[in-house]
Design a protein around this motif. Structure first.
Motif, PDB file in Angstrom:
ATOM      1  N   LEU A   1      38.160   0.370  97.384  1.00  0.00           N
ATOM      2  CA  LEU A   1      37.284   0.126  96.640  1.00  0.00           C
ATOM      3  C   LEU A   1      37.209   0.902  95.277  1.00  0.00           C
ATOM      4  N   GLN A   2      37.436   0.314  94.048  1.00  0.00           N
ATOM      5  CA  GLN A   2      37.478   1.010  92.750  1.00  0.00           C
ATOM      6  C   GLN A   2      36.647   1.018  91.849  1.00  0.00           C
ATOM      7  N   GLY A   3      36.565   1.807  91.099  1.00  0.00           N
ATOM      8  CA  GLY A   3      35.141   2.088  89.902  1.00  0.00           C
ATOM      9  C   GLY A   3      33.747   2.347  90.679  1.00  0.00           C
ATOM     10  N   THR A   4      33.026   2.230  89.706  1.00  0.00           N
ATOM     11  CA  THR A   4      31.521   2.652  89.885  1.00  0.00           C
ATOM     12  C   THR A   4      30.554   1.687  89.322  1.00  0.00           C
TER      13      THR A   4
ATOM     14  N   ILE B   1      33.816  -3.536 105.585  1.00  0.00           N
ATOM     15  CA  ILE B   1      33.093  -2.324 105.861  1.00  0.00           C
ATOM     16  C   ILE B   1      32.546  -1.527 104.618  1.00  0.00           C
ATOM     17  N   SER B   2      31.508  -1.150 104.280  1.00  0.00           N
ATOM     18  CA  SER B   2      31.170  -0.448 103.293  1.00  0.00           C
ATOM     19  C   SER B   2      32.032  -0.926 102.070  1.00  0.00           C
ATOM     20  N   ASN B   3      32.004  -2.197 101.834  1.00  0.00           N
ATOM     21  CA  ASN B   3      32.551  -2.995 100.870  1.00  0.00           C
ATOM     22  C   ASN B   3      34.012  -2.914 100.710  1.00  0.00           C
ATOM     23  N   VAL B   4      34.674  -2.401 101.502  1.00  0.00           N
ATOM     24  CA  VAL B   4      36.013  -2.268 101.584  1.00  0.00           C
ATOM     25  C   VAL B   4      36.573  -3.231 102.749  1.00  0.00           C
ATOM     26  N   GLY B   5      37.554  -4.307 102.207  1.00  0.00           N
ATOM     27  CA  GLY B   5      38.021  -5.189 103.032  1.00  0.00           C
ATOM     28  C   GLY B   5      39.376  -5.443 103.640  1.00  0.00           C
TER      29      GLY B   5
ATOM     30  N   GLY C   1      54.638  -6.763 101.506  1.00  0.00           N
ATOM     31  CA  GLY C   1      54.482  -8.204 101.404  1.00  0.00           C
ATOM     32  C   GLY C   1      53.207  -8.649 101.003  1.00  0.00           C
ATOM     33  N   SER C   2      52.136  -7.968 100.593  1.00  0.00           N
ATOM     34  CA  SER C   2      50.617  -8.283 100.512  1.00  0.00           C
ATOM     35  C   SER C   2      50.487  -8.698  99.160  1.00  0.00           C
ATOM     36  N   LEU C   3      49.443  -9.755  99.038  1.00  0.00           N
ATOM     37  CA  LEU C   3      49.055 -10.040  97.754  1.00  0.00           C
ATOM     38  C   LEU C   3      47.613  -9.478  97.426  1.00  0.00           C
ATOM     39  N   ALA C   4      47.581  -8.964  96.346  1.00  0.00           N
ATOM     40  CA  ALA C   4      46.269  -8.073  95.982  1.00  0.00           C
ATOM     41  C   ALA C   4      45.432  -8.976  95.518  1.00  0.00           C
ATOM     42  N   CYS C   5      43.824  -9.160  96.129  1.00  0.00           N
ATOM     43  CA  CYS C   5      42.912  -9.849  95.587  1.00  0.00           C
ATOM     44  C   CYS C   5      41.835  -8.627  95.084  1.00  0.00           C
ATOM     45  N   HIS C   6      41.604  -8.841  93.635  1.00  0.00           N
ATOM     46  CA  HIS C   6      40.787  -7.897  92.942  1.00  0.00           C
ATOM     47  C   HIS C   6      39.643  -8.813  92.770  1.00  0.00           C
ATOM     48  N   ILE C   7      38.439  -8.475  93.588  1.00  0.00           N
ATOM     49  CA  ILE C   7      37.362  -8.843  93.812  1.00  0.00           C
ATOM     50  C   ILE C   7      36.284  -8.122  92.841  1.00  0.00           C
ATOM     51  N   ARG C   8      35.434  -8.530  91.862  1.00  0.00           N
ATOM     52  CA  ARG C   8      34.597  -7.819  90.838  1.00  0.00           C
ATOM     53  C   ARG C   8      33.213  -7.893  91.585  1.00  0.00           C
ATOM     54  N   ILE C   9      32.734  -6.963  92.384  1.00  0.00           N
ATOM     55  CA  ILE C   9      31.723  -6.977  93.004  1.00  0.00           C
ATOM     56  C   ILE C   9      30.522  -6.458  92.287  1.00  0.00           C
TER      57      ILE C   9
ATOM     58  N   VAL D   1      35.211  -2.648  91.833  1.00  0.00           N
ATOM     59  CA  VAL D   1      36.073  -3.877  92.205  1.00  0.00           C
ATOM     60  C   VAL D   1      36.683  -3.561  93.647  1.00  0.00           C
ATOM     61  N   THR D   2      36.651  -4.435  94.550  1.00  0.00           N
ATOM     62  CA  THR D   2      37.164  -4.322  95.900  1.00  0.00           C
ATOM     63  C   THR D   2      38.397  -4.987  95.980  1.00  0.00           C
ATOM     64  N   VAL D   3      39.666  -4.202  96.327  1.00  0.00           N
ATOM     65  CA  VAL D   3      40.810  -4.939  96.271  1.00  0.00           C
ATOM     66  C   VAL D   3      40.997  -5.136  97.913  1.00  0.00           C
ATOM     67  N   VAL D   4      41.546  -6.490  98.260  1.00  0.00           N
ATOM     68  CA  VAL D   4      41.874  -6.823  99.399  1.00  0.00           C
ATOM     69  C   VAL D   4      43.219  -7.559  99.513  1.00  0.00           C
ATOM     70  N   HIS D   5      44.118  -6.964 100.427  1.00  0.00           N
ATOM     71  CA  HIS D   5      45.693  -7.360 100.338  1.00  0.00           C
ATOM     72  C   HIS D   5      45.847  -8.423 101.410  1.00  0.00           C
TER      73      HIS D   5
END
Length: 951
Positions: A21-24, A115-119, A77-85, A29-33
């Protein structure tokens, strides 16, 4: 493009890449790989939309974001999904994640645990429905070949924690819905949640049966499915369904809907009876973004309790929060019923959304005159509409090509399209209503009640590409009927926060009837500013607007703080206008009937309008334009007949105003009849103290008949204070109509005003050409029959003026006691200090043939004390009386000088001058006459000039 969910297995089942989870605050932004699974090098430029759905918790969320391209792919080998919550929290749980983008393909879907906005991507295996033929994909769906397969599917859905999410089912044959009584005691059938795609294959599900006991706990969430979550049901007919004694959240397809759900190519017939809330033909309660397409309603009855059932709709009981799209609804069997207590609609009972689009809808239930009382769309209490019962739309709603030919009935807020509506941005593009709309309070052909959700809101009727109309199309007794606030378009319209825009013309051709506040377009309208009634085409000349009590108008029954402007104007000179009629039907009320408006209150102005209505007030106050007036009128014309027991006028019937009123550039061509007061422009005017009142540049050619009858005004007066500090005038007016009094000891008839009951009234630059008569009138005259406030025994001194007026019409009375004057009938008391109550610069060319026991007067019939008759000319033949003044109060003092008459036109009068025919046209004959600014010498003799319409 939506990337759908597929299997999530690879060679490393323990693969796990944690997110972060990035930013405030709003910048979070939560980043899911995700495992790329061969997606390296994917073009991911630009934003995408991430859809997160949890069938177990019914969570459905959407966020914008982006995918990192191959240069940002991690070594693992993951792809980063940057989700602006942003500031939104994602509730803990396992979600299906889909990505909507035009630039990304082949990703499939993934389960992600938050869990707690981290996926992080979850490694769970979907349930397999092994007892069904097929694999459950779109290319190889599970096959439902018979009722046994259907029951097997239900069992699997009960056990599946994902409720079939992402799975596809195809029905291959028609069959009866299987019973489940063995497991579910007494109900015959018990539904489950569904989150997949069910394709009926064009087949039927027959005899869906539910037997309930109207118990909220055990008989709610009833339908083929208990609940839809991001599900699709299509190509299916549910026939001969019977749901009995259900409670709440009831629909033949589903009791409830969440997520993003679609129903397409669905046909239903059968019946539902229920006692609770959220009852729909398809879905009872929807929190989903719901899409309905190509829906057919067969012989179907939806019967909600008339004492308890709320939010009842032929398609959806309640749609809340998320968007609704409906495209294509028909009723080919022409037999359906939807009833309830409150919030009842032909499509949706209660629609409370941000966005909605309802298109290509035809609801038709044939009803003839003998069966118009049948309950087709019916609510026992309030908010009942042919399409929507209660509408709350905070952003936009569109109604496109909608048709309602089915009776709509209720108690309060009843509309052919919508019962109660509060909108921010609404558009009606193509609509037809052609049946009965019947209710109590706030009943309208389109909207029962219409208001706005916020300042700057609007509604647009776009009639240019498709017509918007309420018309009678057959022998059915189509009408709009209610108790109060009844309108052909809108029953109760509150424009406080918004405005109406009509492109083209809305057509209204239906009878509108009620007790009070009844209008061809609006029963009641508040804050209706700068509205052009010509945007409404009242296409039927036999259309009737009727109020058994008060306030009936061709356009609006009762208007509060409004401005109606047809944008027509008189010629800048005094030429008469040719303004087309806005309304040409029939308007009747006991009180306050008007061709345009029944009653105007709280500063309502009318401009540039014409009416050809036949207007009748069986009690009082009928006007060709307005029955009861509150404010200014200009550039208006009446062509129709106006009748009232009391107070009838070509422009307005009556007013009693505390401030000011100006009537400017108006004309009447219709006949006006009133048993008390009638005028070609105004029937009865009673102003408060110190008012401003003016009738200016007005014309009448209609015939006037009343006790007090005036070519321009019947009675004009005020609560006088004795000081002339405001204008109180009738000027630049003309009459060509026949004015006939009806008799009465206090009756008056005149070419301009019957009674000017004001101590400071001015009548100037007016002329009359019509014949003036009356049996047993107190006075008749060419211009003013009674001038001034009598007040009794000279207690009220007058300072009025009749000036620069001329009469050409014949003046007579069959009663010997009537006072007859060519210009003024009776001139009340003046003031002894200045003789300020006077007639100046006036002429009479009309004959006075009748015989009274008192002398008639070519200029003035009878004068009280302390008046002044100055600079006048008479050419009319006074057969029985004097050429200038007929009679006066005994032993009174009054002034008269520079008065002239053609020799032989009447008996001499002291200090008046007889003029021979040879000297008639010589300016030098007339001492003190101003032939530069006031008088003009014509071949017929001297006449005041600058009188209007005299060409």
């Amino acid at each position: 493009m939506v990337i759908g969910i597929t299997g999530c297995q690879d060679e490393n089942p323990e693969y796990n890449v944690p997110g972060e989870l990035q930013g405030t605050g709003d910048g979070r932004v939560t980043v899911v790989h995700l495992r790329t699974l061969g997606l390296d090098g994917q073009d991911t430029q630009g934003d995408v939309t991430f859809c997160l759905e949890n069938p177990s918790s019914l969570q459905s969320l959407k966020f914008a974001g982006h995918l990192r391209n191959s240069d940002d792919t991690r070594d693992d080998g993951s792809l980063a999904c940057h989700i602006r919550i942003g500031s939104t929290d994602i509730p803990d749980g396992v979600y299906f994640m889909k990505i909507e983008s035009e630039n990304v393909g082949g990703l499939g879907s993934r389960k992600v645990r938050f869990i707690s906005n981290v996926g992080e991507e979850a490694q769970t295996e979907a349930m397999s429905y092994d007892d069904l033929e097929g694999s459950g994909t779109s290319g190889d769906p599970y096959l439902i070949n018979d009722d046994g397969d259907f029951l097997t599917m239900i069992w699997y859905l009960e056990e599946d924690p994902d409720h079939g999410y992402g799975k596809y089912f195809l029905q291959t044959e028609s069959f009866d819905v299987p019973r489940r009584s063995q497991m579910i005691d007494g109900h015959v059938y018990a539904p489950v949640q569904f989150s997949g795609t069910y394709d009926g294959g064009g087949n039927e599900l027959r005899n869906l049966t539910y037997q309930g006991g109207s118990n909220e706990e055990t008989d709610s969430d009833v339908g083929l499915f208990e609940m839809l979550f991001s599900a699709t049901v299509k190509n299916l007919a549910i026939s001969r369904a019977m749901v009995v004694n259900a409670a709440s959240r009831v629909g033949l397809v589903a009791g409830r809907a969440y997520g993003y759900s679609n129903l397409e190519n669905i046909t239903i017939d059968g019946s539902i009876t229920a006692s609770g809330s959220d009852i729909g033909g398809l879905v009872g309660e929807s929190f989903a973004a719901l899409r309905l397409k190509n829906i057919k309603i067969g012989a179907f009855s939806l019967i909600g309790s008339e004492t308890t059932a709320e939010d009842v709709g032929l398609l959806v009981g309640e749609q809340f929060q998320n968007d609704l799209t409906v495209d294509g609804v028909t009723t080919p069997g022409h037999v359906f019923t939807v009833t309830g207590f409150r919030n009842v609609g032909g499509l949706v009972g209660n629609l409370n959304v941000n966005y909605a689009n309802l298109s290509n809808i035809t609801l038709e239930h044939s009803v003839d005159q003998e069966t118009s009382g049948v309950k087709i769309v019916y609510g026992a209490e309030k908010y009942v509409g042919g399409l929507i019962g209660n509408l709350q739309a905070l952003h936009s709603i569109e109604l496109n090509n909608v048709n309602v030919k089915a009776p709509v009935r209720g108690s309060q807020d009843v509309g052919g399209l919508v019962g109660h509506a509060c909108v921010a941005d609404a558009t009606v593009n193509g609509a037809l209503v052609s049946s009965v709309v019947n209710g109590g309070v706030s009943v309208g052909g389109f909207f029962g009640y219409l208001g706005y959700a916020m300042p700057g809101a609007k509604i647009t009727f776009d009639c240019e590409s498709r017509p918007v109309r309420y018309v009678v199309k057959s022998s059915a007794d189509a009408e709009v009927k209610g108790d109060t606030y009844v309108g052909g378009m809108i029953g109760y319209y509150d424009a406080s926060y918004g405005e109406m825009n009509i492109k083209g013309q809305v057509e209204i051709a239906v009878n509108v009837k009620g007790g009070s506040n009844v209008g061809g377009a609006f029963g009641y309208a508040a804050e209706l500013l700068t509205f052009n009634p010509y945007k409404i085409n009242f296409s039927s000349t036999t259309m009737r607007v009727e109020a058994s009590d008060s306030n009936a108008g061709g356009v609006v029954g009762l208007a509060h703080h409004a401005a109606l402007d047809g944008d027509n104007r008189f010629d800048p000179g005094f030429k008469l206008p040719n303004i087309p009629a806005c309304f040409s039907g029939v308007v009747t009320a006991a009180k306050n009937a008007g061709g345009i408006a029944g009653k105007l209150e709280a500063v309502c102005a009318i401009s540039g309008l014409a009416s050809a209505a036949t207007v009748t007030a069986t009690d009082s106050d009928a006007g060709g334009i307005a029955g009861w007036l509150d404010y200014d009128v200009n550039n208006c014309v009446n062509y129709g007949r106006v009748d009232a027991n009391q107070s009838a006028g070509g422009i307005y019937g009556a007013t009693a105003k505390e401030d000011k009123i100006t009537i400017l550039k108006c004309a009447n061509y219709g006949d006006i009849h009133g048993n008390s007061n009638a005028g070609g422009i105004a029937g009865y005017t009673k102003m408060a103290k110190n008012p401003r009142f003016s009738i200016s540049t007005c014309y009448n050619s209609g015939n006037i008949k009343s006790v007090n009858a005036g070519g321009i005004a019947g009675f004009v007066g005020c609560d006088d204070t004795g000081s002339k500090n405001q204008e109180f005038d009738i000027k630049y007016c003309a009459n060509r109509g026949i004015v006939e009094g009806m008799g009465g000891s206090n009756g008056y008839s005149a070419g301009i005003v019957a009674m000017m009951d004001h101590r400071h009234g001015y009548v100037s630059q007016c002329w009359n050409e019509g014949e003036i008569s009356g049996p047993a009138q107190k006075a008749v005259a060419g211009i003013v029959a009674h001038m001034g406030d009598g007040g009794g025994s000279g207690l009220h001194y007058n300072y009025g003026l009749v000036t620069r007026c001329i009469n050409y019409g014949k003046i007579s009375s069959s009663d010997s006691n009537t006072r007859v004057g060519g210009v003024v009938g009776i001139l009340e008391y003046g003031f002894s200090m200045d003789y300020g109550h006077k007639i100046t610069d006036c002429a009479n060319y009309g004959d006075l043939p009748s015989k009274q026991k008192h002398d008639n007067g070519g200029i003035l019939g009878y004068t009280e004390a302390y008046t002044n008759t100055y600079r006048t000319f008479n050419k009319g033949k006074v057969s029985h009386g004097n050429a200038i003044i007929g009679d006066h109060q005994g032993a009174s003092l009054f002034h008269h000088s520079h008065n002239y008459f053609l020799e032989g036109t009447g008996k001499d009068w002291p200090s008046s001058t007889k003029v021979s025919a040879g000297d008639l046209c010589k300016e030098s004959t007339y001492s003190d006459f101003d032939f530069k600014d006031i008088w003009a010498m014509t071949p017929d003799g001297p006449q005041p000039y600058s009188v209007p319409f005299n060409e």
